[in-house]
Write a protein that holds these residues in place. Sequence first.
Motif, PDB file in Angstrom:
ATOM      1  N   TYR A  36       0.635  -1.393  -0.193  1.00 10.26           N
ATOM      2  CA  TYR A  36       0.516  -0.192   0.030  1.00 10.26           C
ATOM      3  C   TYR A  36       0.723   1.040  -0.194  1.00 10.26           C
ATOM      4  O   TYR A  36       0.673   2.256  -0.734  1.00 10.26           O
ATOM      5  N   LEU A  37       1.237   1.062   0.174  1.00  7.01           N
ATOM      6  CA  LEU A  37       2.828   2.705   0.940  1.00  7.01           C
ATOM      7  C   LEU A  37       3.547   2.775   0.112  1.00  7.01           C
ATOM      8  O   LEU A  37       3.550   3.757  -0.602  1.00  7.01           O
ATOM      9  N   ALA A  38       3.745   1.826  -0.809  1.00  7.66           N
ATOM     10  CA  ALA A  38       5.206   1.997  -1.970  1.00  7.66           C
ATOM     11  C   ALA A  38       4.120   2.195  -3.180  1.00  7.66           C
ATOM     12  O   ALA A  38       3.770   3.291  -4.742  1.00  7.66           O
ATOM     13  N   GLY A  39       2.347   1.625  -3.321  1.00  4.97           N
ATOM     14  CA  GLY A  39       1.471   2.500  -4.491  1.00  4.97           C
ATOM     15  C   GLY A  39       1.013   3.722  -4.122  1.00  4.97           C
ATOM     16  O   GLY A  39       1.202   4.711  -4.632  1.00  4.97           O
ATOM     17  N   VAL A  40       0.920   4.695  -3.036  1.00  2.67           N
ATOM     18  CA  VAL A  40       0.734   5.551  -2.513  1.00  2.67           C
ATOM     19  C   VAL A  40       1.884   6.443  -2.806  1.00  2.67           C
ATOM     20  O   VAL A  40       1.470   7.386  -3.333  1.00  2.67           O
ATOM     21  N   ARG A  41       3.286   5.892  -2.719  1.00  2.00           N
ATOM     22  CA  ARG A  41       4.796   6.748  -3.377  1.00  2.00           C
ATOM     23  C   ARG A  41       3.868   7.218  -4.852  1.00  2.00           C
ATOM     24  O   ARG A  41       4.404   7.820  -5.243  1.00  2.00           O
ATOM     25  N   GLU A  42       4.010   5.913  -5.513  1.00  2.00           N
ATOM     26  CA  GLU A  42       3.839   5.220  -7.024  1.00  2.00           C
ATOM     27  C   GLU A  42       3.248   6.664  -7.797  1.00  2.00           C
ATOM     28  O   GLU A  42       3.358   7.317  -8.030  1.00  2.00           O
ATOM     29  N   LEU A  43       1.640   6.695  -7.064  1.00  2.00           N
ATOM     30  CA  LEU A  43       0.731   7.382  -7.178  1.00  2.00           C
ATOM     31  C   LEU A  43       1.300   8.980  -7.115  1.00  2.00           C
ATOM     32  O   LEU A  43       0.864   9.677  -7.997  1.00  2.00           O
ATOM     33  N   CYS A  44       1.117   9.410  -5.780  1.00  2.00           N
ATOM     34  CA  CYS A  44       2.134  10.918  -5.605  1.00  2.00           C
ATOM     35  C   CYS A  44       2.717  11.253  -6.565  1.00  2.00           C
ATOM     36  O   CYS A  44       3.227  12.492  -7.237  1.00  2.00           O
ATOM     37  N   THR A  45       4.177  10.062  -7.321  1.00  2.00           N
ATOM     38  CA  THR A  45       5.090  10.940  -7.659  1.00  2.00           C
ATOM     39  C   THR A  45       4.262  10.344  -9.415  1.00  2.00           C
ATOM     40  O   THR A  45       4.486  12.338 -10.068  1.00  2.00           O
ATOM     41  N   ALA A  46       3.440   9.492 -10.278  1.00  2.00           N
ATOM     42  CA  ALA A  46       2.898  10.109 -10.781  1.00  2.00           C
ATOM     43  C   ALA A  46       1.860  11.195 -11.150  1.00  2.00           C
ATOM     44  O   ALA A  46       1.463  11.749 -11.991  1.00  2.00           O
ATOM     45  N   ASN A  47       2.119  11.895 -10.490  1.00  2.00           N
ATOM     46  CA  ASN A  47       0.733  12.867  -9.561  1.00  2.00           C
ATOM     47  C   ASN A  47       1.067  14.307  -9.838  1.00  2.00           C
ATOM     48  O   ASN A  47       0.820  15.440  -9.232  1.00  2.00           O
ATOM     49  N   ASN A  48       2.609  14.304  -9.630  1.00  2.00           N
ATOM     50  CA  ASN A  48       2.835  15.125  -8.760  1.00  2.00           C
ATOM     51  C   ASN A  48       2.519  15.957  -7.626  1.00  2.00           C
ATOM     52  O   ASN A  48       2.193  16.902  -7.566  1.00  2.00           O
ATOM     53  N   VAL A  49       2.412  14.585  -6.424  1.00  2.00           N
ATOM     54  CA  VAL A  49       1.449  15.453  -4.814  1.00  2.00           C
ATOM     55  C   VAL A  49       2.718  15.236  -4.284  1.00  2.00           C
ATOM     56  O   VAL A  49       3.237  14.033  -4.132  1.00  2.00           O
ATOM     57  N   LEU A  50       2.943  15.618  -3.415  1.00  2.00           N
ATOM     58  CA  LEU A  50       3.804  15.831  -1.979  1.00  2.00           C
ATOM     59  C   LEU A  50       3.277  13.947  -0.931  1.00  2.00           C
ATOM     60  O   LEU A  50       1.806  14.087  -0.689  1.00  2.00           O
ATOM     61  N   MET A  51       3.978  12.976  -1.224  1.00  2.00           N
ATOM     62  CA  MET A  51       3.301  12.402   0.180  1.00  2.00           C
ATOM     63  C   MET A  51       3.922  12.653   1.371  1.00  2.00           C
ATOM     64  O   MET A  51       5.152  12.632   1.620  1.00  2.00           O
TER      65      MET A  51
END
Length: 401
Positions: A208-223
Motif C-alpha cells: 500500500y505505501l509503495a502504491g501511495v508513493r507511486e501515485l504521488c510521484t506520477a501525479n506530482n503530489v507530495l506524500m
Amino acid sequence: MNHTPEAVAAAERWTAHNYHPLPVVIAEADGAWVTDVDGKRYLDFLAGYSALNFGHRHPDLIAAAHAQLDRVTLTSRAFIHDQFAEFCQGLTELTGKDLILPMNTGAEAVETAIKVARKWGYQVKGVRQGAAKIIVMAGNFHGRTTTIISFSDDPDAHDDFGPYTPGFVTVPYGDLDALAAAIDTDTVGVLVEPIQGEAGVLVPPHGYLAGVRELCTANNVLMLADEIQSGLGRTGETFACDHERVVPDMYIMGKALGGGIVPVSAVAADRDILGVLKPGEHGSTFGGNPLACAVGTAVIDLLKTDEFQTRSRELGEHLHTGLAKLIGAGVTAVRGRGLWAGVDIDPAVMTGREASVALMAHGVLAKDTHGTTIRLAPPLTITAEEIDWALEQFAAVLEGN
C-alpha cells in the motif's frame, strides 16, 4: 494509607475532562516501570503513546537535559543558539532530507506539513489559489487542532467543533483505487499514517505505501508521512515507511523525538519543498529551543546505533507470538508491527476499558480505544522476561482471575 483516591479526585476537580485516564497517579518512573503515589509499581505498556520509546528517564537523555539546563533553555527563534544546527543536521542525516523545521507538538508538525504542502502547491505545482486539496484517510488521527479535526471521522474529535476547515478529501485507508480516483489537478498532498495508531494499530495491506508513493510521484503530489507514533524505532525500523523501502516527500515526526522529557516535533523535506517558506510565514516561539535540541540530538544518537530498531523488531516478534496465543481466549484479533499492537477484546468478555482497568489491577498499564481495542506500545527498553510477565497478567485478566 491509600493516597490514590484523593489524588484522583483532586485532578478531576481542577481539570477539564478532555481525557478519561485510568485511576492511577504516577509519582516516579524508571525504564519500563512506573510507581504510583502509594508505592505500587506498574509495567508501562503504553509508553506515552510512543513518546517514551527509550523508556522513562533514559540516562543519556537525562544527562543531555541536565547539561543543557545549566546553560540556556530558550532564546526564541529571534536568535540562533549553539544546539540548533547540530540537531537539524542530525535529523536531516537520519531522514535523508535537506531541511528540517522543528516545532513542539505532533499536531503542530502536521499543521506545518499542511501549510507547506498548500504553499508548494500554489508556488511550485501551479494550483489555482484557494483550490489546493489534500487527500486524507478514513480512520485517521493526526491531532486535535481545528484544522486537523475538520477531516477526522471520529465523532469525539470532530462533532460540535465546527465550522470546519475545507480543502480535504477522505478516502478509505488501504484502498489504492480510491486514492487514485480522488487525485486531480488541484491535489497537492496525500497525508497518511503508515500504520494507524489511534484507530487500533491498523497495518495497511502489503504494498500500500509503495502504491501511495507511486501515485504521488506520477501525479506530482507530495506524500506526507505522519510518523509521529510509528516512527523512531517503534515498528522495528527507523520509520514505518522503511518496511516497504518507501521515502515520502515529507516526514512528520514528534513524540519520541523529545525522549519523554520535552515536547519536540519536526518536519523533514528537501529544499524544493520546505524552501517555499519565507521568514514570518510560519514559526513557533518554543520550536527548536536549546533544551529541545539538546535532547533531540541525544535521541538521534541513540537511533544511530540501530539498537532500538533491532530490539523492537526482535522483541516485537516475541510479543506478537505471545498475543496470538490469546486469540480465542477472550481476544478476537491482534494487529501490529514491532513493539506495537492493537488487541481486540471479545465484547462478550469485557470492554476495552474494563480490560485496561483489570490490567492496571494486575500491574500493567495499557489503554483502550474505540470501545473494544487495547493498544500496547511498551518502551523499546523492555525485556523479554517483562513481556512474558505482562502476557501472563493479560491471560489472567481474560480468565477473570
